[in-house]
Write a protein that holds these residues in place. Structure first.
Motif, short mmCIF file in Angstrom:
data_model
loop_
_atom_site.label_atom_id
_atom_site.label_comp_id
_atom_site.label_asym_id
_atom_site.label_seq_id
_atom_site.Cartn_x
_atom_site.Cartn_y
_atom_site.Cartn_z
N ILE A 80 0.84 -1.21 0.00
CA ILE A 80 0.00 0.00 0.00
C ILE A 80 0.87 1.26 0.00
O ILE A 80 0.41 2.35 0.35
N GLY A 81 2.12 1.10 -0.38
CA GLY A 81 3.01 2.25 -0.51
C GLY A 81 3.25 2.95 0.81
O GLY A 81 3.58 2.31 1.81
N SER A 82 3.01 4.25 0.84
CA SER A 82 3.27 5.04 2.04
C SER A 82 2.04 5.16 2.94
O SER A 82 2.07 5.85 3.96
N GLU A 83 0.93 4.50 2.57
CA GLU A 83 -0.29 4.60 3.37
C GLU A 83 -0.17 3.74 4.63
O GLU A 83 0.64 2.82 4.70
N THR A 84 -1.00 4.06 5.63
CA THR A 84 -0.89 3.41 6.94
C THR A 84 -1.87 2.25 7.06
O THR A 84 -2.90 2.21 6.39
N PHE A 85 -1.55 1.30 7.96
CA PHE A 85 -2.39 0.12 8.12
C PHE A 85 -2.25 -0.45 9.53
O PHE A 85 -1.34 -0.11 10.28
N LYS A 86 -3.17 -1.37 9.82
CA LYS A 86 -3.11 -2.15 11.05
C LYS A 86 -3.56 -3.56 10.72
O LYS A 86 -4.53 -3.76 9.97
N ALA A 87 -2.88 -4.57 11.27
CA ALA A 87 -3.27 -5.97 11.09
C ALA A 87 -4.02 -6.45 12.33
O ALA A 87 -3.62 -6.17 13.46
N ILE A 88 -5.13 -7.17 12.10
CA ILE A 88 -6.01 -7.62 13.19
C ILE A 88 -6.20 -9.12 13.11
O ILE A 88 -6.55 -9.66 12.05
N PHE A 89 -5.98 -9.80 14.21
CA PHE A 89 -6.30 -11.23 14.32
C PHE A 89 -7.77 -11.32 14.73
O PHE A 89 -8.15 -10.87 15.82
N VAL A 90 -8.59 -11.90 13.87
CA VAL A 90 -10.03 -11.98 14.13
C VAL A 90 -10.30 -13.10 15.13
O VAL A 90 -9.97 -14.26 14.87
N LYS A 91 -10.89 -12.74 16.26
CA LYS A 91 -11.08 -13.70 17.35
C LYS A 91 -12.20 -14.70 17.08
O LYS A 91 -12.18 -15.82 17.59
N GLU A 116 5.49 -7.78 7.51
CA GLU A 116 5.66 -8.16 6.10
C GLU A 116 4.92 -7.24 5.14
O GLU A 116 5.36 -7.04 4.00
N ILE A 117 3.76 -6.72 5.54
CA ILE A 117 2.98 -5.86 4.64
C ILE A 117 3.78 -4.60 4.31
O ILE A 117 4.37 -3.97 5.19
N VAL A 118 3.81 -4.24 3.04
CA VAL A 118 4.55 -3.05 2.60
C VAL A 118 3.67 -1.82 2.81
O VAL A 118 2.65 -1.64 2.15
N GLY A 119 4.05 -0.99 3.76
CA GLY A 119 3.28 0.19 4.14
C GLY A 119 3.78 0.69 5.47
O GLY A 119 4.82 0.22 5.97
N GLU A 120 3.06 1.61 6.08
CA GLU A 120 3.46 2.16 7.37
C GLU A 120 2.46 1.73 8.44
O GLU A 120 1.27 2.08 8.36
#
Length: 317
Positions: A80-91, A116-120
Protein backbone atom coordinates in the motif's frame (compact mmCIF):
# COMPACT_ATOMS: atom_id res chain seq x y z
CA UNK A 1 5.50 -21.68 -3.05
CA UNK A 2 2.67 -20.48 -5.33
CA UNK A 3 0.63 -17.52 -4.13
CA UNK A 4 -3.14 -17.78 -4.49
CA UNK A 5 -5.14 -14.58 -4.89
CA UNK A 6 -8.89 -14.93 -4.45
CA UNK A 7 -11.19 -12.40 -6.10
CA UNK A 8 -14.69 -11.55 -4.84
CA UNK A 9 -14.64 -13.83 -1.82
CA UNK A 10 -15.67 -12.68 1.64
CA UNK A 11 -15.48 -14.01 5.16
CA UNK A 12 -18.15 -12.85 7.62
CA UNK A 13 -18.04 -13.40 11.37
CA UNK A 14 -21.32 -13.60 13.24
CA UNK A 15 -22.15 -13.03 16.90
CA UNK A 16 -25.49 -13.85 18.53
CA UNK A 17 -26.92 -15.31 21.73
CA UNK A 18 -28.53 -18.74 21.91
CA UNK A 19 -31.89 -16.98 22.24
CA UNK A 20 -31.27 -15.17 18.93
CA UNK A 21 -29.86 -18.16 17.05
CA UNK A 22 -32.94 -18.96 14.94
CA UNK A 23 -33.51 -15.34 13.94
CA UNK A 24 -29.83 -14.67 13.16
CA UNK A 25 -29.44 -17.78 11.05
CA UNK A 26 -32.63 -17.04 9.12
CA UNK A 27 -31.10 -13.69 8.18
CA UNK A 28 -27.87 -15.44 7.16
CA UNK A 29 -29.81 -17.83 4.91
CA UNK A 30 -31.52 -14.86 3.25
CA UNK A 31 -28.17 -13.20 2.55
CA UNK A 32 -25.99 -16.18 1.68
CA UNK A 33 -28.16 -19.21 0.91
CA UNK A 34 -29.75 -22.15 2.68
CA UNK A 35 -26.51 -23.67 4.01
CA UNK A 36 -25.25 -20.51 5.74
CA UNK A 37 -24.78 -20.60 9.51
CA UNK A 38 -22.51 -19.01 12.11
CA UNK A 39 -20.14 -18.24 13.59
CA UNK A 40 -18.26 -17.83 10.28
CA UNK A 41 -19.62 -17.62 6.73
CA UNK A 42 -17.54 -17.71 3.54
CA UNK A 43 -19.35 -16.46 0.46
CA UNK A 44 -19.00 -14.80 -2.94
CA UNK A 45 -21.95 -12.59 -1.98
CA UNK A 46 -20.98 -9.13 -0.76
CA UNK A 47 -23.17 -7.62 1.96
CA UNK A 48 -22.72 -4.27 3.67
CA UNK A 49 -21.57 -5.36 7.13
CA UNK A 50 -23.58 -2.54 8.74
CA UNK A 51 -26.88 -3.95 7.51
CA UNK A 52 -27.03 -6.86 9.91
CA UNK A 53 -27.37 -6.68 13.70
CA UNK A 54 -25.65 -10.08 13.87
CA UNK A 55 -22.78 -9.90 11.36
CA UNK A 56 -19.85 -8.50 13.29
CA UNK A 57 -17.00 -8.34 10.77
CA UNK A 58 -16.28 -8.70 7.06
CA UNK A 59 -12.98 -9.64 5.42
CA UNK A 60 -12.61 -9.12 1.67
CA UNK A 61 -10.16 -11.91 0.95
CA UNK A 62 -6.81 -11.08 -0.63
CA UNK A 63 -4.74 -14.13 0.37
CA UNK A 64 -5.31 -17.64 1.64
CA UNK A 65 -2.85 -20.08 3.21
CA UNK A 66 -2.68 -23.46 4.93
CA UNK A 67 -0.98 -22.07 8.05
CA UNK A 68 -0.12 -18.83 9.83
CA UNK A 69 3.55 -19.28 8.92
CA UNK A 70 2.60 -19.62 5.26
CA UNK A 71 0.42 -16.51 5.50
CA UNK A 72 3.24 -14.48 7.05
CA UNK A 73 5.37 -15.29 4.00
CA UNK A 74 2.58 -14.29 1.60
CA UNK A 75 1.67 -11.05 3.41
CA UNK A 76 4.59 -9.25 1.77
CA UNK A 77 2.67 -9.28 -1.51
CA UNK A 78 0.32 -6.62 -0.06
CA UNK A 79 1.79 -3.23 -0.97
CA UNK A 80 0.00 0.00 0.00
CA UNK A 81 3.01 2.25 -0.51
CA UNK A 82 3.27 5.04 2.04
CA UNK A 83 -0.29 4.60 3.37
CA UNK A 84 -0.89 3.41 6.94
CA UNK A 85 -2.39 0.12 8.12
CA UNK A 86 -3.11 -2.15 11.05
CA UNK A 87 -3.27 -5.97 11.09
CA UNK A 88 -6.01 -7.62 13.19
CA UNK A 89 -6.30 -11.23 14.32
CA UNK A 90 -10.03 -11.98 14.13
CA UNK A 91 -11.08 -13.70 17.35
CA UNK A 92 -14.30 -15.23 15.96
CA UNK A 93 -13.33 -18.35 13.99
CA UNK A 94 -14.07 -22.06 13.71
CA UNK A 95 -10.84 -23.34 15.25
CA UNK A 96 -11.42 -26.33 17.57
CA UNK A 97 -10.97 -25.60 21.30
CA UNK A 98 -7.57 -27.30 21.44
CA UNK A 99 -6.29 -24.91 18.75
CA UNK A 100 -7.58 -21.73 20.36
CA UNK A 101 -5.08 -18.87 19.99
CA UNK A 102 -4.56 -16.94 23.22
CA UNK A 103 -4.07 -13.19 23.47
CA UNK A 104 -0.26 -13.15 23.60
CA UNK A 105 0.02 -15.40 20.54
CA UNK A 106 -2.55 -13.31 18.65
CA UNK A 107 -0.44 -10.20 19.25
CA UNK A 108 2.66 -12.01 17.97
CA UNK A 109 0.84 -13.08 14.80
CA UNK A 110 -0.43 -9.53 14.20
CA UNK A 111 3.11 -8.17 14.51
CA UNK A 112 4.50 -10.83 12.17
CA UNK A 113 1.86 -10.09 9.52
CA UNK A 114 2.32 -6.35 9.95
CA UNK A 115 6.09 -6.63 9.56
CA UNK A 116 5.66 -8.16 6.10
CA UNK A 117 2.98 -5.86 4.64
CA UNK A 118 4.55 -3.05 2.60
CA UNK A 119 3.28 0.19 4.14
CA UNK A 120 3.46 2.16 7.37
CA UNK A 121 2.02 0.51 10.47
CA UNK A 122 -0.28 2.71 12.57
CA UNK A 123 -2.14 1.14 15.50
CA UNK A 124 -4.24 4.22 16.37
CA UNK A 125 -5.58 5.75 13.16
CA UNK A 126 -4.73 3.53 10.19
CA UNK A 127 -5.98 4.17 6.67
CA UNK A 128 -6.29 0.42 6.03
CA UNK A 129 -7.32 -2.50 8.23
CA UNK A 130 -6.29 -6.06 7.34
CA UNK A 131 -7.95 -8.99 9.08
CA UNK A 132 -6.62 -12.52 9.51
CA UNK A 133 -9.22 -15.22 10.15
CA UNK A 134 -9.26 -19.03 10.38
CA UNK A 135 -12.05 -20.91 8.65
CA UNK A 136 -12.48 -24.44 7.30
CA UNK A 137 -8.91 -25.48 8.07
CA UNK A 138 -7.39 -22.55 6.18
CA UNK A 139 -6.31 -18.98 6.94
CA UNK A 140 -7.58 -15.91 5.12
CA UNK A 141 -6.16 -12.37 5.03
CA UNK A 142 -7.91 -9.36 3.52
CA UNK A 143 -9.47 -5.94 3.89
CA UNK A 144 -11.22 -5.80 7.26
CA UNK A 145 -14.42 -3.97 8.21
CA UNK A 146 -16.23 -3.98 11.55
CA UNK A 147 -19.96 -3.44 12.02
CA UNK A 148 -20.68 0.06 13.39
CA UNK A 149 -24.15 -0.99 14.66
CA UNK A 150 -25.72 2.08 13.07
CA UNK A 151 -29.23 0.74 13.65
CA UNK A 152 -28.95 1.47 17.36
CA UNK A 153 -29.48 5.18 16.74
CA UNK A 154 -33.04 4.27 15.67
CA UNK A 155 -34.02 2.72 19.02
CA UNK A 156 -35.47 5.94 20.44
CA UNK A 157 -38.23 7.40 18.30
CA UNK A 158 -40.64 10.31 18.80
CA UNK A 159 -43.61 7.99 18.29
CA UNK A 160 -43.57 4.52 19.83
CA UNK A 161 -45.79 1.78 21.18
CA UNK A 162 -44.82 -1.15 23.33
CA UNK A 163 -45.80 -4.00 20.99
CA UNK A 164 -43.98 -2.67 17.93
CA UNK A 165 -41.03 -4.61 16.60
CA UNK A 166 -37.72 -3.51 18.04
CA UNK A 167 -35.39 -1.57 15.74
CA UNK A 168 -33.09 -4.59 15.64
CA UNK A 169 -35.79 -7.09 14.71
CA UNK A 170 -37.31 -4.70 12.18
CA UNK A 171 -33.91 -4.41 10.52
CA UNK A 172 -33.67 -8.20 10.32
CA UNK A 173 -37.15 -8.40 8.76
CA UNK A 174 -36.10 -5.90 6.09
CA UNK A 175 -32.94 -7.90 5.39
CA UNK A 176 -34.82 -11.18 5.10
CA UNK A 177 -37.40 -9.64 2.77
CA UNK A 178 -34.90 -7.69 0.64
CA UNK A 179 -31.39 -9.14 0.96
CA UNK A 180 -30.34 -7.36 -2.25
CA UNK A 181 -32.13 -4.00 -2.71
CA UNK A 182 -31.11 -3.40 -6.34
CA UNK A 183 -34.23 -3.12 -8.47
CA UNK A 184 -36.52 -4.33 -5.66
CA UNK A 185 -39.73 -2.53 -4.70
CA UNK A 186 -41.21 -3.35 -1.28
CA UNK A 187 -44.19 -2.43 0.86
CA UNK A 188 -45.17 -2.63 4.52
CA UNK A 189 -48.97 -2.48 4.23
CA UNK A 190 -49.57 -2.60 8.02
CA UNK A 191 -46.66 -0.33 8.90
CA UNK A 192 -47.81 0.95 12.30
CA UNK A 193 -45.40 3.63 13.54
CA UNK A 194 -42.89 2.76 10.82
CA UNK A 195 -40.24 0.70 12.59
CA UNK A 196 -39.63 -1.47 9.52
CA UNK A 197 -39.77 1.55 7.22
CA UNK A 198 -37.07 3.36 9.19
CA UNK A 199 -34.70 0.40 9.02
CA UNK A 200 -35.42 -0.43 5.37
CA UNK A 201 -35.12 3.14 4.10
CA UNK A 202 -31.92 3.68 6.09
CA UNK A 203 -30.40 0.73 4.18
CA UNK A 204 -31.41 2.05 0.77
CA UNK A 205 -34.39 -0.26 0.28
CA UNK A 206 -37.15 1.17 -1.94
CA UNK A 207 -40.14 0.68 0.36
CA UNK A 208 -43.41 2.42 1.07
CA UNK A 209 -45.76 2.14 4.02
CA UNK A 210 -49.48 1.95 4.52
CA UNK A 211 -51.75 1.65 7.54
CA UNK A 212 -55.48 1.63 8.19
CA UNK A 213 -55.04 3.65 11.40
CA UNK A 214 -54.59 7.41 10.79
CA UNK A 215 -52.70 7.85 14.07
CA UNK A 216 -50.26 5.09 13.13
CA UNK A 217 -49.73 6.49 9.64
CA UNK A 218 -49.11 9.95 11.11
CA UNK A 219 -46.68 8.49 13.66
CA UNK A 220 -44.85 6.66 10.91
CA UNK A 221 -44.38 9.87 8.92
CA UNK A 222 -43.15 11.66 12.05
CA UNK A 223 -40.60 8.94 12.77
CA UNK A 224 -39.30 8.98 9.21
CA UNK A 225 -38.91 12.76 9.30
CA UNK A 226 -37.12 12.58 12.64
CA UNK A 227 -34.37 10.44 11.11
CA UNK A 228 -34.24 12.47 7.89
CA UNK A 229 -35.69 9.65 5.81
CA UNK A 230 -37.99 10.16 2.84
CA UNK A 231 -40.65 7.56 2.24
CA UNK A 232 -44.29 7.38 1.15
CA UNK A 233 -46.88 6.41 3.77
CA UNK A 234 -50.49 6.14 2.65
CA UNK A 235 -53.67 5.74 4.67
CA UNK A 236 -56.03 2.83 4.11
CA UNK A 237 -56.43 -0.95 4.39
CA UNK A 238 -54.35 -3.39 2.39
CA UNK A 239 -57.52 -4.36 0.53
CA UNK A 240 -57.36 -0.98 -1.24
CA UNK A 241 -53.64 -1.10 -2.03
CA UNK A 242 -52.83 -0.83 -5.73
CA UNK A 243 -49.74 -1.69 -7.76
CA UNK A 244 -47.36 -4.60 -7.56
CA UNK A 245 -44.36 -5.17 -5.30
CA UNK A 246 -41.46 -7.59 -5.23
CA UNK A 247 -41.77 -8.03 -1.47
CA UNK A 248 -44.14 -7.28 1.40
CA UNK A 249 -43.31 -7.20 5.10
CA UNK A 250 -46.23 -7.61 7.50
CA UNK A 251 -46.20 -7.63 11.29
CA UNK A 252 -49.70 -9.04 11.79
CA UNK A 253 -52.01 -6.90 13.95
CA UNK A 254 -52.42 -8.29 17.45
CA UNK A 255 -52.53 -5.54 20.08
CA UNK A 256 -55.53 -3.91 21.73
CA UNK A 257 -55.46 -0.94 19.36
CA UNK A 258 -55.43 -2.94 16.14
CA UNK A 259 -57.57 -5.95 17.02
CA UNK A 260 -58.29 -8.11 13.98
CA UNK A 261 -60.62 -11.07 13.57
CA UNK A 262 -59.45 -14.30 11.89
CA UNK A 263 -61.33 -13.26 8.74
CA UNK A 264 -59.57 -9.89 8.73
CA UNK A 265 -56.17 -11.55 9.19
CA UNK A 266 -56.95 -13.91 6.31
CA UNK A 267 -57.90 -10.94 4.16
CA UNK A 268 -54.57 -9.24 4.90
CA UNK A 269 -52.68 -12.33 3.75
CA UNK A 270 -54.88 -12.85 0.68
CA UNK A 271 -54.30 -9.28 -0.46
CA UNK A 272 -50.60 -9.57 0.28
CA UNK A 273 -50.61 -12.42 -2.26
CA UNK A 274 -52.40 -10.12 -4.71
CA UNK A 275 -49.86 -7.30 -4.52
CA UNK A 276 -46.52 -9.01 -3.73
CA UNK A 277 -44.37 -11.85 -5.04
CA UNK A 278 -42.68 -12.47 -1.69
CA UNK A 279 -43.93 -12.11 1.87
CA UNK A 280 -42.14 -11.95 5.20
CA UNK A 281 -44.79 -12.17 7.88
CA UNK A 282 -44.50 -11.89 11.66
CA UNK A 283 -47.14 -13.27 14.03
CA UNK A 284 -47.49 -14.25 17.67
CA UNK A 285 -49.92 -17.04 16.72
CA UNK A 286 -49.61 -19.98 14.30
CA UNK A 287 -50.77 -18.72 10.89
CA UNK A 288 -49.25 -21.30 8.58
CA UNK A 289 -52.63 -22.55 7.39
CA UNK A 290 -53.81 -19.01 6.70
CA UNK A 291 -50.64 -18.26 4.75
CA UNK A 292 -51.07 -21.35 2.58
CA UNK A 293 -54.78 -20.64 2.12
CA UNK A 294 -53.79 -17.22 0.76
CA UNK A 295 -51.75 -18.97 -1.93
CA UNK A 296 -48.23 -18.63 -0.52
CA UNK A 297 -45.64 -21.37 -0.18
CA UNK A 298 -43.56 -21.16 3.01
CA UNK A 299 -39.85 -21.16 2.13
CA UNK A 300 -38.26 -20.56 5.55
CA UNK A 301 -39.33 -19.98 9.12
CA UNK A 302 -38.08 -19.37 12.64
CA UNK A 303 -39.20 -18.47 16.14
CA UNK A 304 -37.79 -15.18 17.43
CA UNK A 305 -37.71 -15.32 21.22
CA UNK A 306 -37.40 -12.57 23.79
CA UNK A 307 -37.68 -13.82 27.38
CA UNK A 308 -41.16 -15.41 27.57
CA UNK A 309 -42.42 -13.64 24.43
CA UNK A 310 -41.99 -15.15 20.97
CA UNK A 311 -42.87 -14.26 17.39
CA UNK A 312 -43.20 -16.60 14.42
CA UNK A 313 -41.47 -15.38 11.26
CA UNK A 314 -42.25 -16.92 7.87
CA UNK A 315 -40.70 -16.24 4.48
CA UNK A 316 -43.17 -17.06 1.74
CA UNK A 317 -43.37 -16.90 -2.03
Amino acid sequence: MERRVIVNEFIYTVNYSEEDKELAEMELRAFFGSSASGPVVKSNVEVDVNRSPFIREKIEVLLTADSVADMVQKAGSINIGSETFKAIFVKINDLPPEQKVEYKKRMEIERAIGWEIVGEADLKNPEHLFGLVAYGGRWYLGHYQKNKRVWMKHIKKPREYSTALSARDARVMANIAVPNPKGVRAIDPCCGIGTVLVEALSMGIDIEGRDINPLAASGSRENLAYFGLKGRVTLGPIEEAQGHYDAAIIDMPYNLYTHATPDELQSILTHARRIADKLVVVSIDPIEEMVERAGFIIQDRCIARKSTFSRRILTCS
